[in-house]
Design an enzyme around this catalytic site. Structure first.
Site, PDB file in Angstrom:
ATOM      1  CB  SER A  78    -119.660 -38.531  -8.629  1.00  0.00           C
ATOM      2  OG  SER A  78    -119.568 -38.442 -10.023  1.00  0.00           O
TER       3      SER A  78
HETATM    4  N1  SAH Z   1    -118.384 -41.930 -12.150  1.00  0.00           N
HETATM    5  C1  SAH Z   1    -117.011 -41.514 -12.263  1.00  0.00           C
HETATM    6  C2  SAH Z   1    -117.021 -40.099 -12.814  1.00  0.00           C
HETATM    7  C3  SAH Z   1    -115.716 -39.616 -13.280  1.00  0.00           C
HETATM    8  S1  SAH Z   1    -115.786 -37.955 -13.946  1.00  0.00           S
HETATM    9  C4  SAH Z   1    -116.406 -41.559 -10.870  1.00  0.00           C
HETATM   10  O1  SAH Z   1    -117.133 -41.227  -9.932  1.00  0.00           O
HETATM   11  O2  SAH Z   1    -115.243 -41.911 -10.717  1.00  0.00           O
HETATM   12  C5  SAH Z   1    -116.328 -38.253 -15.579  1.00  0.00           C
HETATM   13  C6  SAH Z   1    -115.456 -39.133 -16.394  1.00  0.00           C
HETATM   14  O3  SAH Z   1    -115.956 -39.133 -17.727  1.00  0.00           O
HETATM   15  C7  SAH Z   1    -114.002 -38.671 -16.483  1.00  0.00           C
HETATM   16  O4  SAH Z   1    -113.195 -39.715 -16.018  1.00  0.00           O
HETATM   17  C8  SAH Z   1    -113.792 -38.400 -17.957  1.00  0.00           C
HETATM   18  O5  SAH Z   1    -112.486 -38.736 -18.376  1.00  0.00           O
HETATM   19  C9  SAH Z   1    -114.867 -39.272 -18.607  1.00  0.00           C
HETATM   20  N2  SAH Z   1    -115.316 -38.885 -19.944  1.00  0.00           N
HETATM   21  C10 SAH Z   1    -115.656 -37.647 -20.403  1.00  0.00           C
HETATM   22  N3  SAH Z   1    -116.033 -37.713 -21.702  1.00  0.00           N
HETATM   23  C11 SAH Z   1    -115.929 -39.030 -22.071  1.00  0.00           C
HETATM   24  C12 SAH Z   1    -116.161 -39.726 -23.285  1.00  0.00           C
HETATM   25  N4  SAH Z   1    -116.569 -39.113 -24.421  1.00  0.00           N
HETATM   26  N5  SAH Z   1    -115.967 -41.072 -23.300  1.00  0.00           N
HETATM   27  C13 SAH Z   1    -115.526 -41.727 -22.194  1.00  0.00           C
HETATM   28  N6  SAH Z   1    -115.273 -41.115 -21.026  1.00  0.00           N
HETATM   29  C14 SAH Z   1    -115.476 -39.783 -20.952  1.00  0.00           C
END
Ligand code: SAH
Length: 242
Positions: A78
């Protein structure tokens, strides 16, 4: 060399040092977020100064620019202003000794910030469903100021479906969801402590960042903070298909 050009050379070197140095660039990013009023508290500024965002982005990408960056597997880290907004909204629920859950922990950046805030007596749990991201986020955290918390076990990142939360360390004072849900998963509401707060993007194309507060009688109050765009909270298969 005459004294004037000598002075210019020194000034040039000093400038180079300040602009080329990761610690100072990370600090510059934090200062900008303060200037724009996104970071409002000393505590959030401190934690974002301490956890260098540069350690969490893929090599060769600009870590201190205020935008999201692809991290592979159809996921992104993000933007700094979103991390700051979520830390501000959760600050009261990230006090020393508290329990925090970061669903969709991706790079591990925010999980590391949570761990610094709740400290060694608290618990910061990341849940991520792409095992490769669990491994790389663990490596990122090991390079960061939160490394000792990972070692002593107050910070952990698990591989799993975050829609189920992580019951082992529930109830949580703070829950952050880093991916957009069609609707708020019931297990996450169940794992929120009375007095606890969850910040979760909700929606499909157009999403609201919702703030869910659990009252002492177990009911929840929900309000919308702002409009956002996150990757979906979904199954691993659906995410990898794009
Ligand atoms: N806060 C993190 C956001 C990463 S993007 C950062 O800034 O690094 C969102 C993340 O959610 C991705 O890594 C994706 O793989 C994960 N994600 C999506 N659906 C999910 C689920 N059902 N369970 C666990 N992780 C999930």
């Amino acid at each position: 060399m005459n004294p004037k050009s000598k002075l210019n050379l020194i000034l040039h070197k000093v400038q180079q040092y300040w602009s080329g140095n990761a610690v100072n660039q990370n600090k510059g990013m934090v200062e900008n977020l303060q200037r724009y009023g996104i970071i409002q508290s000393r505590k959030v500024a401190e934690v974002m100064e301490t956890i260098d965002r540069g350690l969490f982005v893929p090599n060769g990408t600009p870590p201190y620019v205020d935008s999201p960056i692809p991290i592979g597997y159809n996921a992104t880290i993000s933007a700094p202003h979103m991390h700051a907004t979520c830390l501000q909204l959760l600050e009261e629920n990230l006090q020393p000794g508290m329990h925090a859950l970061d669903v969709g922990s991706g790079t591990g950046y925010l999980t590391a910030c949570f761990a610094m805030m709740v400290g060694p007596q608290g618990r910061a749990i990341g849940v991520e469903h792409i095992p490769e991201l669990v491994s790389s986020s663990t490596e990122n955290i090991q390079k960061s100021a939160a490394a000792s918390l990972l070692k002593d076990g107050s910070l952990s990142v698990y591989s799993g479906d975050g829609r189920q939360g992580w019951p082992e360390f529930a109830p949580y004072d703070a829950i952050h969801v880093g991916a957009a849900a069609k609707e708020i998963p019931q297990p996450l509401i169940d794992q929120l402590k009375p007095g606890g707060r969850m910040v979760i993007p909700v929606g499909v194309l157009f999403q609201d960042l919702q703030v869910v507060d659990k009252n002492s009688d177990g009911s929840v109050s929900i309000r919308t903070e702002t409009s956002v765009r996150y990757v979906p909270l979904t199954s691993k298969e659906a995410q990898l298909q794009g």
